[in-house]
Write a protein that holds these residues in place. Structure first.
Motif, PDB file in Angstrom:
ATOM      1  N   ALA A 282       0.825  -1.215   0.000  1.00 20.59           N
ATOM      2  CA  ALA A 282       0.000   0.000   0.000  1.00 20.59           C
ATOM      3  C   ALA A 282       0.859   1.265   0.000  1.00 20.59           C
ATOM      4  O   ALA A 282       0.655   2.155  -0.838  1.00 20.59           O
ATOM      5  N   PRO A 283       1.844   1.407   0.915  1.00 17.92           N
ATOM      6  CA  PRO A 283       2.682   2.605   0.834  1.00 17.92           C
ATOM      7  C   PRO A 283       3.522   2.658  -0.439  1.00 17.92           C
ATOM      8  O   PRO A 283       3.795   3.754  -0.952  1.00 17.92           O
ATOM      9  N   LEU A 284       3.928   1.515  -0.956  1.00 16.52           N
ATOM     10  CA  LEU A 284       4.658   1.510  -2.226  1.00 16.52           C
ATOM     11  C   LEU A 284       3.823   2.137  -3.331  1.00 16.52           C
ATOM     12  O   LEU A 284       4.292   3.006  -4.090  1.00 16.52           O
ATOM     13  N   LEU A 285       2.553   1.744  -3.443  1.00 14.38           N
ATOM     14  CA  LEU A 285       1.683   2.289  -4.483  1.00 14.38           C
ATOM     15  C   LEU A 285       1.410   3.771  -4.256  1.00 14.38           C
ATOM     16  O   LEU A 285       1.359   4.559  -5.205  1.00 14.38           O
ATOM     17  N   THR A 286       1.241   4.161  -2.988  1.00 14.18           N
ATOM     18  CA  THR A 286       1.043   5.584  -2.686  1.00 14.18           C
ATOM     19  C   THR A 286       2.236   6.402  -3.165  1.00 14.18           C
ATOM     20  O   THR A 286       2.087   7.453  -3.792  1.00 14.18           O
ATOM     21  N   MET A 287       3.439   5.923  -2.864  1.00 15.18           N
ATOM     22  CA  MET A 287       4.638   6.669  -3.240  1.00 15.18           C
ATOM     23  C   MET A 287       4.828   6.704  -4.747  1.00 15.18           C
ATOM     24  O   MET A 287       5.247   7.720  -5.317  1.00 15.18           O
ATOM     25  N   LEU A 288       4.509   5.613  -5.428  1.00 18.64           N
ATOM     26  CA  LEU A 288       4.598   5.598  -6.890  1.00 18.64           C
ATOM     27  C   LEU A 288       3.583   6.538  -7.529  1.00 18.64           C
ATOM     28  O   LEU A 288       3.801   7.038  -8.635  1.00 18.64           O
ATOM     29  N   ASN A 289       2.490   6.788  -6.827  1.00 21.38           N
ATOM     30  CA  ASN A 289       1.448   7.683  -7.325  1.00 21.38           C
ATOM     31  C   ASN A 289       1.543   9.084  -6.740  1.00 21.38           C
ATOM     32  O   ASN A 289       0.573   9.844  -6.793  1.00 21.38           O
ATOM     33  N   ALA A 290       2.688   9.447  -6.190  1.00 17.14           N
ATOM     34  CA  ALA A 290       2.850  10.767  -5.569  1.00 17.14           C
ATOM     35  C   ALA A 290       2.504  11.867  -6.565  1.00 17.14           C
ATOM     36  O   ALA A 290       2.979  11.870  -7.704  1.00 17.14           O
TER      37      ALA A 290
END
Length: 245
Positions: free
Chosen positions: A210-218
């Motif tokens: 979940a945090p990985l996807l959030t960071m990729l979608n910054a």
């Protein structure tokens, strides 16, 4: 002081570990020229290796240092307590950071050069990954400042660090849960942000996905993302960004 060949031979006799490079056949091929070629030291990822394998690598690093083949600088990352004990038996001068799960040798880091790297750790639970990034930066020779527990649940905490954000040449943001801190920091910074998702969080954090996807979608530009829990990779990239011109 650099150990002599006699010291290395005595160590081999005491430990029972021969210091012949052939002892690593089928185990590893140490990149002894990495420091001269790239300007950065060797690193040994210890997860998946046996205690005997890690000990043999440490012994060969010591042998190579004694013979002048390498400066001997090395980081043993993701090291278990048992593996660390084996390495310290061979390299008793080494620094062991139990939180970061890193053994660094030699224990004294180089004098810092280049730009400041700020490492922001969202929560105390993310600290092992943040400490791994800090030690990597320190041993790659960058001035580094670690700030802990500044996650977005208390936004005032990161806003109190805007001066540090403005001063940094590169920034590492370590966050689990929703991983939102990277976007917040990037929106305040002129320096590039290296974002590190961690495996910290409840069930739907999916072990860091979940945090990985959030960071990729910054939505804030200037954010690069490394793999989940990869403090070493984040520290290395930030050190290269902040290297002396």
């Amino acid at each position: 002081p650099r150990p002599s060949a006699t010291d290395a031979e005595a160590l081999a006799a005491v430990s029972g570990i021969p210091l012949d490079p052939a002892d690593l056949d089928g185990i590893a091929e140490l990149d002894l020229g990495r420091g001269a070629r790239r300007g950065y030291p060797e690193a040994i990822f210890c997860e998946g290796k046996t205690v005997a394998q890690v000990r043999a690598i440490a012994a060969n690093l010591r042998r190579a240092t004694a013979s002048g083949e390498t400066s001997g600088a090395a980081l043993f990352t993701r090291i278990s307590d048992e593996q660390a004990a084996a390495v310290l038996a061979v390299l008793p001068e080494a620094l062991h950071d139990e939180t970061a799960r890193v053994v660094a040798w030699p224990p004294t880091a180089p004098e810092p050069t280049g730009g400041l790297v700020a490492v922001f750790c969202a929560g105390t639970s993310d600290l092992p990954v943040a400490r791994e990034a800090v030690l990597t930066l320190t041993y790659l020779g960058r001035p580094t400042e670690l700030v802990v527990d500044v996650g977005v649940a208390g936004l005032h905490r990161i806003l109190d660090r805007v001066d540090l954000i403005a001063e940094a040449r590169a920034i590492v943001v370590v966050a689990g849960m929703d991983g939102a801190l990277a976007s917040v920091v990037a929106g305040l910074a002129r320096a590039p942000v290296v974002a590190v998702p961690t495996s910290v969080g409840y069930g739907t954090a999916f072990g860091g996905l979940a945090p990985l996807l959030t960071m990729l979608n910054a939505c804030a530009p200037g954010v690069g993302v490394v793999n989940i829990d990869n403090g070493y990779g984040a520290g290395h990239l930030a050190a290269q960004i902040a290297a002396p011109f």
